[in-house]
Design a protein around this motif. Structure first.
Motif, PDB file in Angstrom:
ATOM      1  N   ALA A 258       0.835  -1.206   0.000  1.00  0.00           N
ATOM      2  CA  ALA A 258       0.000   0.000   0.000  1.00  0.00           C
ATOM      3  C   ALA A 258       0.866   1.250   0.000  1.00  0.00           C
ATOM      4  O   ALA A 258       0.622   2.204  -0.746  1.00  0.00           O
ATOM      5  N   ARG A 259       1.909   1.246   0.799  1.00  0.00           N
ATOM      6  CA  ARG A 259       2.785   2.414   0.883  1.00  0.00           C
ATOM      7  C   ARG A 259       3.570   2.614  -0.410  1.00  0.00           C
ATOM      8  O   ARG A 259       3.704   3.740  -0.903  1.00  0.00           O
ATOM      9  N   SER A 260       4.086   1.517  -0.987  1.00  0.00           N
ATOM     10  CA  SER A 260       4.883   1.657  -2.204  1.00  0.00           C
ATOM     11  C   SER A 260       4.036   2.134  -3.377  1.00  0.00           C
ATOM     12  O   SER A 260       4.497   2.929  -4.199  1.00  0.00           O
ATOM     13  N   VAL A 261       2.794   1.675  -3.464  1.00  0.00           N
ATOM     14  CA  VAL A 261       1.899   2.122  -4.535  1.00  0.00           C
ATOM     15  C   VAL A 261       1.608   3.614  -4.398  1.00  0.00           C
ATOM     16  O   VAL A 261       1.684   4.371  -5.379  1.00  0.00           O
ATOM     17  N   LEU A 262       1.295   4.064  -3.188  1.00  0.00           N
ATOM     18  CA  LEU A 262       1.021   5.493  -2.987  1.00  0.00           C
ATOM     19  C   LEU A 262       2.271   6.329  -3.234  1.00  0.00           C
ATOM     20  O   LEU A 262       2.191   7.437  -3.796  1.00  0.00           O
ATOM     21  N   ASP A 263       3.434   5.818  -2.878  1.00  0.00           N
ATOM     22  CA  ASP A 263       4.677   6.542  -3.143  1.00  0.00           C
ATOM     23  C   ASP A 263       4.909   6.699  -4.642  1.00  0.00           C
ATOM     24  O   ASP A 263       5.304   7.774  -5.112  1.00  0.00           O
ATOM     25  N   ARG A 264       4.652   5.646  -5.414  1.00  0.00           N
ATOM     26  CA  ARG A 264       4.832   5.726  -6.868  1.00  0.00           C
ATOM     27  C   ARG A 264       3.873   6.731  -7.480  1.00  0.00           C
ATOM     28  O   ARG A 264       4.259   7.539  -8.334  1.00  0.00           O
TER      29      ARG A 264
ATOM     30  N   MET B  88     -11.782 -11.162   6.771  1.00  0.00           N
ATOM     31  CA  MET B  88     -12.676 -10.012   6.849  1.00  0.00           C
ATOM     32  C   MET B  88     -11.978  -8.791   7.462  1.00  0.00           C
ATOM     33  O   MET B  88     -12.218  -7.661   7.051  1.00  0.00           O
ATOM     34  N   LEU B  89     -11.109  -9.033   8.434  1.00  0.00           N
ATOM     35  CA  LEU B  89     -10.372  -7.918   9.029  1.00  0.00           C
ATOM     36  C   LEU B  89      -9.259  -7.432   8.104  1.00  0.00           C
ATOM     37  O   LEU B  89      -9.031  -6.228   7.970  1.00  0.00           O
ATOM     38  N   ASP B  90      -8.552  -8.351   7.466  1.00  0.00           N
ATOM     39  CA  ASP B  90      -7.454  -7.955   6.571  1.00  0.00           C
ATOM     40  C   ASP B  90      -7.956  -7.091   5.423  1.00  0.00           C
ATOM     41  O   ASP B  90      -7.326  -6.079   5.082  1.00  0.00           O
ATOM     42  N   VAL B  91      -9.065  -7.486   4.815  1.00  0.00           N
ATOM     43  CA  VAL B  91      -9.546  -6.781   3.617  1.00  0.00           C
ATOM     44  C   VAL B  91     -10.401  -5.567   3.989  1.00  0.00           C
ATOM     45  O   VAL B  91     -10.197  -4.469   3.474  1.00  0.00           O
ATOM     46  N   ASN B  92     -11.364  -5.767   4.889  1.00  0.00           N
ATOM     47  CA  ASN B  92     -12.338  -4.712   5.158  1.00  0.00           C
ATOM     48  C   ASN B  92     -11.842  -3.656   6.136  1.00  0.00           C
ATOM     49  O   ASN B  92     -12.336  -2.531   6.124  1.00  0.00           O
ATOM     50  N   LEU B  93     -10.870  -4.013   6.969  1.00  0.00           N
ATOM     51  CA  LEU B  93     -10.295  -3.053   7.911  1.00  0.00           C
ATOM     52  C   LEU B  93      -8.840  -2.745   7.591  1.00  0.00           C
ATOM     53  O   LEU B  93      -8.446  -1.580   7.488  1.00  0.00           O
ATOM     54  N   GLY B  94      -8.031  -3.790   7.430  1.00  0.00           N
ATOM     55  CA  GLY B  94      -6.585  -3.603   7.272  1.00  0.00           C
ATOM     56  C   GLY B  94      -6.230  -2.714   6.097  1.00  0.00           C
ATOM     57  O   GLY B  94      -5.431  -1.777   6.234  1.00  0.00           O
ATOM     58  N   ALA B  95      -6.809  -2.969   4.938  1.00  0.00           N
ATOM     59  CA  ALA B  95      -6.472  -2.174   3.756  1.00  0.00           C
ATOM     60  C   ALA B  95      -6.788  -0.701   3.979  1.00  0.00           C
ATOM     61  O   ALA B  95      -6.018   0.181   3.576  1.00  0.00           O
ATOM     62  N   ALA B  96      -7.907  -0.420   4.645  1.00  0.00           N
ATOM     63  CA  ALA B  96      -8.272   0.977   4.919  1.00  0.00           C
ATOM     64  C   ALA B  96      -7.246   1.649   5.816  1.00  0.00           C
ATOM     65  O   ALA B  96      -6.878   2.810   5.609  1.00  0.00           O
ATOM     66  N   LEU B  97      -6.763   0.917   6.807  1.00  0.00           N
ATOM     67  CA  LEU B  97      -5.759   1.479   7.710  1.00  0.00           C
ATOM     68  C   LEU B  97      -4.442   1.729   6.986  1.00  0.00           C
ATOM     69  O   LEU B  97      -3.853   2.812   7.086  1.00  0.00           O
ATOM     70  N   TRP B  98      -3.968   0.748   6.230  1.00  0.00           N
ATOM     71  CA  TRP B  98      -2.664   0.891   5.550  1.00  0.00           C
ATOM     72  C   TRP B  98      -2.712   1.994   4.498  1.00  0.00           C
ATOM     73  O   TRP B  98      -1.757   2.765   4.361  1.00  0.00           O
ATOM     74  N   LEU B  99      -3.812   2.070   3.752  1.00  0.00           N
ATOM     75  CA  LEU B  99      -3.929   3.111   2.734  1.00  0.00           C
ATOM     76  C   LEU B  99      -3.997   4.497   3.368  1.00  0.00           C
ATOM     77  O   LEU B  99      -3.395   5.452   2.865  1.00  0.00           O
ATOM     78  N   SER B 100      -4.716   4.616   4.468  1.00  0.00           N
ATOM     79  CA  SER B 100      -4.809   5.906   5.152  1.00  0.00           C
ATOM     80  C   SER B 100      -3.446   6.331   5.680  1.00  0.00           C
ATOM     81  O   SER B 100      -3.057   7.506   5.566  1.00  0.00           O
ATOM     82  N   GLN B 101      -2.707   5.383   6.249  1.00  0.00           N
ATOM     83  CA  GLN B 101      -1.358   5.685   6.724  1.00  0.00           C
ATOM     84  C   GLN B 101      -0.461   6.134   5.581  1.00  0.00           C
ATOM     85  O   GLN B 101       0.348   7.063   5.739  1.00  0.00           O
TER      86      GLN B 101
END
Length: 226
Positions: free
Chosen positions: A60-66, A100-113
């Protein structure tokens, strides 16, 4: 890099595709993200593409950095990622809860960070996540799914408290059922009677991401259909 940059994650799905198109029509320079190149094939010309699995915080971080390097710091992040597994609470398994936590919660947290530092440096921005009606209203037969989306709702409210002082608005839209090809293939017609077109939800997302919603943050906007 003077363009208004928007990132739509999960753009290979019906809602993500519709959102990318609506934001592009609104004048944003849109980059669409999904796990595979094939998932992004239906996107129209003019929308950039990035491949990456946002459930992995490093990805998530590397994609946003690019994207920030190539297109400019994002003004808007829309996360339409979601996974669904039915099942009542007594039948829920550790794997059900983890996914359910990895996709529905985790991705939102990592992308927001990943996006928040860029928005802070540019002086503001808007983040919109996609929740669901069972996150707010207990629904039988959706235990792990409901818990994952309920956690997402709480994350949105925490992000609002922590990011609003930096000019970053965080909201969510909460559909009940989308009228997509995937849902039409597995659900009977009567179940789809009140399903909402992805384009309708995409317009709500675009409103929350845009200037007309400048005073709205920390909201979970219901979009349940008729």
């Amino acid at each position: 890099m003077s363009e208004r940059v928007a990132v739509v994650v999960g753009a290979g799905g019906g809602l993500g595709l519709a959102t990318a198109v609506v934001l592009a029509d609104a004048g944003f320079s849109v980059t669409a993200v999904d796990r595979t190149e094939k998932a992004l094939e239906q996107l129209p010309d003019g929308i950039s593409r990035e491949v990456g699995d946002a459930t992995d915080p490093a990805v998530a971080r590397s994609v946003l950095d690019r994207i920030a390097t190539e297109s400019g710091p994002p003004e808007v992040l829309v996360n339409t990622l979601g996974a669904f597994r039915p099942g009542d609470v007594l039948a829920a398994t550790p794997d059900d809860l983890r996914v359910m936590l990895d996709v529905n919660l985790g991705a939102a947290l990592w992308l927001s960070q990943a996006v928040a530092p860029y928005m802070r440096r540019r002086g503001g921005g808007a983040i919109v996540h996609v929740s669901a009606r069972p996150a707010s209203e207990p629904t039988a037969g959706m235990a792990a799914y409901s818990l994952g989306k309920a956690a997402l709702n709480h994350l949105v409210r925490i992000l609002d408290l922590e990011l609003r002082p930096h000019g970053i608005r965080v909201n969510a839209v909460a559909p009940q059922l989308l009228d997509t090809a995937k849902n039409r293939a597995v659900l009977p017609p009567e179940a789809l009677a009140h399903a909402v077109a992805p384009e309708a939800i995409a317009n709500v997302i675009a409103f929350l991401a845009g200037d007309l919603a400048a005073d709205i943050s920390g909201a979970i906007v219901p979009a349940y259909g008729a």
